[in-house]
Structures are given as structure tokens and as C-alpha cells.
Write a protein that holds these residues in place. Structure first.
Motif, short mmCIF file in Angstrom:
data_model
loop_
_atom_site.label_atom_id
_atom_site.label_comp_id
_atom_site.label_asym_id
_atom_site.label_seq_id
_atom_site.Cartn_x
_atom_site.Cartn_y
_atom_site.Cartn_z
N ALA A 42 0.83 -1.21 0.00
CA ALA A 42 0.00 0.00 0.00
C ALA A 42 0.86 1.26 0.00
O ALA A 42 0.52 2.25 -0.65
CB ALA A 42 -0.94 0.00 1.21
N GLN A 69 -1.91 6.26 1.39
CA GLN A 69 -1.27 5.02 1.78
C GLN A 69 -2.06 4.28 2.86
O GLN A 69 -2.29 3.08 2.75
CB GLN A 69 0.15 5.30 2.26
N LEU A 72 -5.30 2.91 1.34
CA LEU A 72 -5.06 1.70 0.56
C LEU A 72 -4.76 0.50 1.46
O LEU A 72 -5.22 -0.61 1.19
CB LEU A 72 -3.90 1.93 -0.42
N ALA A 73 -4.02 0.73 2.54
CA ALA A 73 -3.73 -0.35 3.48
C ALA A 73 -5.02 -0.83 4.16
O ALA A 73 -5.22 -2.04 4.34
CB ALA A 73 -2.72 0.10 4.52
N GLY A 76 -6.90 -2.90 1.69
CA GLY A 76 -6.22 -4.20 1.54
C GLY A 76 -6.47 -5.12 2.71
O GLY A 76 -6.76 -6.30 2.54
#
Length: 87
Positions: A42, A69, A72-73, A76
Motif C-alpha cells: 500500500a 497510503q 489503501l492499506a 487491503g
């Protein structure tokens, strides 16, 4: 990219993965190593995305890049926790 840049990216990615896991509500049944791998990926994708948007090089802390970031993490971690929970 230099070795120090790669090591820095990995360390930042580990922190991003932990923050992404904290953002996702509830309990995630995934191992911590998988969370950290998601964080590294990410962080790399978030950096490229911030560069594409033109917000990767600002004065001070790059808050937009950091938010990308962590977001996105979190996505995920949520996706992996959802798919691992169904097994």
C-alpha cells in the motif's frame, strides 16, 4: 533507488500496515506478517498514486500521500480479512 530508500520504504510500509489495520473496524483474522506485507504494498502504490496526482512533493509532511497510503492499506486489510474469514 538506493538501499537506504528501499529500507525506508519497508519501515514506512510496516507502519502504514499497522495504521491500516487500526482503521478497519472489528477483528481481522489475518496474521500480523500479512498485515505488514499489505502495508508495504500500500505504501508503494500510494506513493506512485500521489506522484500521479502531483501531491508527492510538498513542503513539510505529505499528508495527502500518507492518507492515500493508509486508505489503501485499510482497503487491503479489509479485503484480505474478508476473504480469509470465509474459509
Amino acid at each position: 533507488m538506493e538501499v537506504t530508500g528501499i529500507l525506508t520504504a519497508i519501515i514506512i510500509g510496516l507502519i502504514i500496515g499497522a495504521l491500516g489495520r487500526l482503521v478497519v473496524p472489528g477483528k481481522q483474522n489475518i496474521p500480523i506478517w500479512l498485515t505488514l506485507v499489505i502495508g508495504v504494498v500500500a505504501a508503494i502504490i500510494g506513493t506512485f498514486l500521489a506522484a500521479a496526482l502531483g501531491v508527492d512533493d510538498t513542503r513539510g509532511v505529505d499528508w495527502i500521500e500518507l492518507a492515500l497510503q493508509v486508505g489503501l492499506a485499510a482497503v487491503g486489510v479489509a479485503l484480505v480479512a474478508g476473504t480469509r474469514g470465509r474459509r
